[in-house]
Design a protein around this motif. Structure first.
Motif, short mmCIF file in Angstrom:
data_model
loop_
_atom_site.label_atom_id
_atom_site.label_comp_id
_atom_site.label_asym_id
_atom_site.label_seq_id
_atom_site.Cartn_x
_atom_site.Cartn_y
_atom_site.Cartn_z
N ARG A 1 0.84 -1.21 0.00
CA ARG A 1 0.00 0.00 0.00
C ARG A 1 0.87 1.26 0.00
NH1 ARG A 1 -4.32 1.35 4.76
NH2 ARG A 1 -5.66 -0.09 3.59
N THR A 2 1.91 1.27 0.85
CA THR A 2 2.78 2.44 0.91
C THR A 2 3.50 2.67 -0.41
OG1 THR A 2 3.14 2.15 3.28
CG2 THR A 2 4.74 3.49 2.10
N MET A 3 4.06 1.59 -0.97
CA MET A 3 4.83 1.72 -2.20
C MET A 3 3.94 2.06 -3.39
SD MET A 3 8.20 1.04 -3.08
CE MET A 3 8.86 -0.44 -2.34
N GLY A 4 2.75 1.49 -3.43
CA GLY A 4 1.87 1.69 -4.57
C GLY A 4 1.05 2.96 -4.52
N LYS A 5 0.64 3.37 -3.32
CA LYS A 5 -0.24 4.53 -3.18
C LYS A 5 0.32 5.63 -2.28
CE LYS A 5 -3.84 3.15 -5.61
NZ LYS A 5 -4.30 3.91 -6.80
N ASN B 1 -5.36 -1.13 -2.04
CA ASN B 1 -5.32 0.07 -2.86
C ASN B 1 -6.00 1.28 -2.23
OD1 ASN B 1 -3.73 -0.72 -5.02
ND2 ASN B 1 -5.43 -1.65 -6.12
N ASP B 2 -6.50 1.11 -0.99
CA ASP B 2 -7.04 2.25 -0.26
C ASP B 2 -5.88 3.10 0.24
OD1 ASP B 2 -9.46 1.10 -0.70
OD2 ASP B 2 -9.68 0.30 1.32
N SER B 3 -6.00 4.40 0.11
CA SER B 3 -4.94 5.29 0.56
C SER B 3 -5.49 6.29 1.56
CB SER B 3 -4.31 6.05 -0.62
OG SER B 3 -3.31 6.92 -0.17
N ARG C 1 -4.90 -5.13 14.68
CA ARG C 1 -5.77 -4.00 15.05
C ARG C 1 -6.27 -3.27 13.82
NH1 ARG C 1 -1.92 -1.55 19.91
NH2 ARG C 1 -2.07 -3.36 21.31
N GLU C 2 -5.45 -3.23 12.80
CA GLU C 2 -5.85 -2.64 11.52
C GLU C 2 -5.35 -3.55 10.41
OE1 GLU C 2 -5.26 1.38 8.77
OE2 GLU C 2 -4.31 1.22 10.73
N VAL C 3 -6.23 -4.37 9.92
CA VAL C 3 -5.84 -5.39 8.94
C VAL C 3 -5.74 -4.75 7.56
CG1 VAL C 3 -6.49 -7.56 7.85
CG2 VAL C 3 -6.92 -7.20 10.29
N VAL C 4 -4.63 -5.02 6.89
CA VAL C 4 -4.44 -4.63 5.50
C VAL C 4 -4.20 -5.90 4.70
CG1 VAL C 4 -3.08 -3.28 3.85
CG2 VAL C 4 -3.42 -2.42 6.18
N ASP C 5 -5.06 -6.16 3.71
CA ASP C 5 -4.90 -7.34 2.89
C ASP C 5 -5.23 -7.01 1.44
OD1 ASP C 5 -7.68 -7.19 2.81
OD2 ASP C 5 -7.97 -8.77 4.29
#
Length: 412
Positions: free
Chosen positions: A241-245, A364-366, A355-359
């Motif tokens: 997410r960081t690298m893409g958005k 692609n949410d920024s 606590r904050e799941v990123v999958d």
């Protein structure tokens, strides 16, 4: 030739665990731009990257030899030193993954090895010339070279394709982006999987299981390739997410330019035996591609945090590894204590990540808020040409004020 001791077995398992974290930590290097531009679906992208990481592990052993034969003095190294080095590298990988920062797994490993070696055998056991020429100089040069190449490639791509059919051009660039992403994955396996091969081979030499100056055995190459492939398939979604958005917003043309530039730099460095950070190369190319499009900007708030992480990687991993080496020097109970600490810390980081799941469903949410510099640059830079839909919306917006007086006149 001695048999495998318990500590040597622990070192090999820990090294493969590091290789696994390296895989999911660095998945973003190959697939972040491909996922962010929509060229590939997230799960398909990481699956392709995993397979090519495995293939790349078999292409060369030059980087592995740099680590196992060049960076530190083999004669002053014991398996416990390697174990302590891996503890520092794994914990740094997990911490930076938790906060979504694309730091260098390679430099975490180098820092851990240097710190543990100095704690065990002194500064003289580290080969400073190899550290400077094959680790530190490439660390600075790689992102600059990759970034400049990606910026120039992006500008050239837009210039050559300005008269191309929009949909056909985007489809072509997406196909090229998939191919270049595959090349980065192959290069990542060629470079990063070898680092674990080198560290295991160094441990085997230290433990007397293989002769000094040996190349990595076949089983080491295979196990390292499988470990990094499995980690890659798991997907380091936070860093993707960081690298893409988080750094910039890329279009397919920029994604293609960024990945091709990074792959070229990584493959060239692998051939020369440089222990290059693929993270540095890809991050530099992404920022360069972001600046290569008219109206494109880099989110310098995110970039600054990333640069700080880069600067801290070597010393932080070295410090943790040096402390771990000091504890292991007390004997079996010290090694067991360090192992328990590693497992407990890893579990705590994993719990914190829940606590904050990123999958793959929200990668692609920024939520990045533009900083002052980014906002100022965007305000004075002309935006790129909009799509037909954007032009229609603009026309409707401009026409709307004129429609209201006409409606009032009709009522009268």
């Amino acid at each position: 030739m001695e048999n495998f001791s318990l500590i040597l077995a622990i070192v090999v398992v820990t090294a493969l665990a590091f290789d696994f974290t390296n895989g999911f930590h660095d998945t973003a290097n190959a697939m972040a731009t491909t996922i962010s531009t929509g060229a590939m679906k997230p799960k398909v992208a990481v699956a392709m990257s995993a397979v090519l990481n495995l293939v790349g592990a078999f292409l060369s052993v030059e980087v592995a030899n740099t680590i196992s034969k060049g960076l530190v003095d083999e004669g002053g190294i014991q398996p416990e030193v390697i174990f302590a080095a891996l503890v520092g590298a794994i914990l740094w990988n997990l911490l930076t993954w938790l906060v979504g920062l694309p730091s260098s797994s390679s430099h975490a490993l180098m820092g851990g090895l240097i710190g543990a070696t100095i704690a065990s055998a002194g500064v003289g056991a580290v080969h400073g010339d190899v550290l400077v020429t094959k680790v530190l100089i490439p660390a600075i040069a790689a992102p600059l070279v990759a970034g400049l190449a990606a910026m120039l490639a992006s500008r050239l791509t837009y210039k050559l394709g300005k008269n191309a059919n929009g949909d056909a051009a985007k489809k072509g660039y997406r196909s090229g982006q998939i191919a270049s992403a595959g090349l980065v994955s192959l290069a990542h396996g060629t470079n990063d999987a070898q680092k674990t091969m080198g560290i295991i081979t160094l441990a085997l030499v230290a433990g007397g299981a293989v002769a000094p100056d040996s190349d990595p055995p076949v089983w080491v190459i295979l196990s390292a390739g499988l470990a990094i492939a499995m980690g890659t398939y798991l997907g380091g979604w936070r860093i993707i997410r960081t690298m893409g958005k988080g750094l910039t917003d890329l279009q397919p043309q920029q994604g293609f330019a960024a990945q091709t530039s990074a792959a070229t730099v990584i493959l060239a460095s692998s051939h020369l035996g440089f222990s290059l950070s693929t993270t540095h190369s890809v991050s530099g190319s992404v920022m360069g591609a972001g600046l290569g499009r008219k109206g494109g900007v880099v989110r310098w708030s995110t970039a600054t945090r990333m640069f700080v992480a880069w600067g801290l990687t070597l010393p932080a991993a070295a410090l943790v590894a040096a402390i771990a080496e000091y504890v292991t020097s007390f004997g079996t109970w010290g090694t067991a204590l360090v192992a328990v600490f590693l497992i407990a810390s890893s579990a705590a980081i994993w719990v914190a990540s829940r606590r904050e799941v990123v999958d793959h469903t929200n990668v692609n949410d920024s939520e990045e808020i533009p900083g002052v510099v980014t906002t100022a640059i965007a305000a004075v830079t002309p935006p790129p040409a909009g799509t037909v839909a954007d032009d229609d919306k603009l026309t409707a917006t401009l026409a709307e004020p004129d429609a209201k007086p006409a409606a009032r006149a009709a009522k009268v």
